[in-house]
Design a protein around this motif. Structure first.
Motif, PDB file in Angstrom:
ATOM      1  N   VAL A  99       0.838  -1.203   0.000  1.00 50.04           N
ATOM      2  CA  VAL A  99       0.000   0.000   0.000  1.00 50.04           C
ATOM      3  C   VAL A  99       0.872   1.252   0.000  1.00 50.04           C
ATOM      4  N   VAL A 100       0.630   2.148  -0.949  1.00 48.98           N
ATOM      5  CA  VAL A 100       1.395   3.386  -1.043  1.00 48.98           C
ATOM      6  C   VAL A 100       0.598   4.592  -0.560  1.00 48.98           C
ATOM      7  N   ALA A 101      -0.702   4.436  -0.460  1.00 52.89           N
ATOM      8  CA  ALA A 101      -1.527   5.535   0.030  1.00 52.89           C
ATOM      9  C   ALA A 101      -2.832   4.979   0.570  1.00 52.89           C
ATOM     10  N   MET A 102      -3.371   5.674   1.549  1.00 58.08           N
ATOM     11  CA  MET A 102      -4.668   5.322   2.111  1.00 58.08           C
ATOM     12  C   MET A 102      -5.575   6.542   2.010  1.00 58.08           C
ATOM     13  N   GLY A 103      -6.800   6.281   1.635  1.00 60.74           N
ATOM     14  CA  GLY A 103      -7.739   7.377   1.491  1.00 60.74           C
ATOM     15  C   GLY A 103      -8.976   7.173   2.340  1.00 60.74           C
ATOM     16  N   TRP A 104      -9.637   8.275   2.622  1.00 66.40           N
ATOM     17  CA  TRP A 104     -10.934   8.249   3.292  1.00 66.40           C
ATOM     18  C   TRP A 104     -11.965   8.859   2.349  1.00 66.40           C
ATOM     19  N   GLU A 156     -17.873  10.726  -1.846  1.00 64.64           N
ATOM     20  CA  GLU A 156     -17.088  11.960  -1.816  1.00 64.64           C
ATOM     21  C   GLU A 156     -15.714  11.686  -1.200  1.00 64.64           C
ATOM     22  N   PHE A 157     -14.698  12.229  -1.830  1.00 64.48           N
ATOM     23  CA  PHE A 157     -13.341  12.133  -1.291  1.00 64.48           C
ATOM     24  C   PHE A 157     -13.213  13.011  -0.060  1.00 64.48           C
ATOM     25  N   VAL A 158     -12.584  12.464   0.982  1.00 68.08           N
ATOM     26  CA  VAL A 158     -12.383  13.214   2.221  1.00 68.08           C
ATOM     27  C   VAL A 158     -10.917  13.600   2.395  1.00 68.08           C
ATOM     28  N   GLY A 159     -10.035  12.657   2.208  1.00 71.32           N
ATOM     29  CA  GLY A 159      -8.612  12.946   2.345  1.00 71.32           C
ATOM     30  C   GLY A 159      -7.794  11.692   2.145  1.00 71.32           C
ATOM     31  N   ARG A 160      -6.489  11.878   2.126  1.00 68.84           N
ATOM     32  CA  ARG A 160      -5.623  10.735   1.952  1.00 68.84           C
ATOM     33  C   ARG A 160      -4.289  10.978   2.625  1.00 68.84           C
ATOM     34  N   ILE A 161      -3.580   9.891   2.862  1.00 70.17           N
ATOM     35  CA  ILE A 161      -2.246   9.956   3.435  1.00 70.17           C
ATOM     36  C   ILE A 161      -1.346   9.010   2.656  1.00 70.17           C
ATOM     37  N   TRP A 162      -0.192   9.535   2.262  1.00 77.08           N
ATOM     38  CA  TRP A 162       0.761   8.732   1.525  1.00 77.08           C
ATOM     39  C   TRP A 162       1.667   7.999   2.507  1.00 77.08           C
ATOM     40  N   SER A 163       2.445   7.074   1.967  1.00 82.22           N
ATOM     41  CA  SER A 163       3.308   6.255   2.811  1.00 82.22           C
ATOM     42  C   SER A 163       4.367   7.091   3.520  1.00 82.22           C
ATOM     43  N   ASP A 164       4.687   8.272   2.986  1.00 83.58           N
ATOM     44  CA  ASP A 164       5.666   9.127   3.649  1.00 83.58           C
ATOM     45  C   ASP A 164       5.025  10.051   4.677  1.00 83.58           C
ATOM     46  N   GLY A 165       3.719   9.911   4.863  1.00 83.02           N
ATOM     47  CA  GLY A 165       3.027  10.715   5.860  1.00 83.02           C
ATOM     48  C   GLY A 165       2.389  11.984   5.335  1.00 83.02           C
ATOM     49  N   THR A 166       2.650  12.304   4.088  1.00 88.45           N
ATOM     50  CA  THR A 166       2.030  13.485   3.489  1.00 88.45           C
ATOM     51  C   THR A 166       0.526  13.305   3.418  1.00 88.45           C
ATOM     52  N   THR A 167      -0.199  14.353   3.720  1.00 90.65           N
ATOM     53  CA  THR A 167      -1.649  14.281   3.706  1.00 90.65           C
ATOM     54  C   THR A 167      -2.242  15.328   2.775  1.00 90.65           C
ATOM     55  N   TYR A 168      -3.460  15.056   2.382  1.00 93.19           N
ATOM     56  CA  TYR A 168      -4.215  16.002   1.553  1.00 93.19           C
ATOM     57  C   TYR A 168      -5.676  15.858   1.927  1.00 93.19           C
ATOM     58  N   TYR A 169      -6.382  17.005   1.977  1.00 94.80           N
ATOM     59  CA  TYR A 169      -7.775  16.995   2.426  1.00 94.80           C
ATOM     60  C   TYR A 169      -8.695  17.691   1.426  1.00 94.80           C
ATOM     61  N   ALA A 170      -9.915  17.230   1.404  1.00 95.82           N
ATOM     62  CA  ALA A 170     -10.933  17.923   0.631  1.00 95.82           C
ATOM     63  C   ALA A 170     -11.262  19.254   1.320  1.00 95.82           C
TER      64      ALA A 170
END
Length: 118
Positions: free
Chosen positions: A31-36, A46-60
């Motif tokens: 797994v390289v990324a997990m999303g909500w 609806e996309f809520v957010g995600r976190i990459w394996s390096d800990g980087t996050t992104y949010y709607a």
């Protein structure tokens, strides 16, 4: 294949907080990324957010500033912490995993219901 199980949903009053968990098992090393994501009745997922394996996050935009996605690698668990919840946050929340070599999410949990009462 990766198996995902969400937990932590429930009923919370508007303005409250909730933390959802997503426990992963199986080929978690892939797994390289997990999303909500979330889906409210009668609405599209609806996309809520995600976190990459390096800990980087992104949010709607709808949750940015009041949500935090984190991970505990030792427990193979990803979390979605939400604050200042609103009735419009009511939905079934799903976590999803993206495996290396894929362009999208190829593993999904069964979802957990979050209901925000006004």
């Amino acid at each position: 294949q990766v198996q995902l199980v969400e937990s932590g949903g429930g009923v919370v009053q508007a303005g409250g907080s909730l933390r959802l968990s997503c426990a992963a098992s199986g080929r978690t090393f892939s797994v390289v990324a997990m999303g909500w994501f979330r889906q409210a009745p009668g609405k599209e997922r609806e996309f809520v957010g995600r976190i990459w394996s390096d800990g980087t996050t992104y949010y709607a935009d709808s949750v940015r500033g009041r949500s935090t996605i984190s991970r505990d690698n030792a427990k193979n668990t990803v979390y979605l912490q939400m604050h200042r919840l609103k009735p419009e946050d009511t939905a079934v929340y799903y976590c999803a995993g993206q495996s290396s070599g894929t362009s999208g999410y190829d593993s999904w949990g069964q979802g957990t219901q979050v209901t925000v009462s006004s």
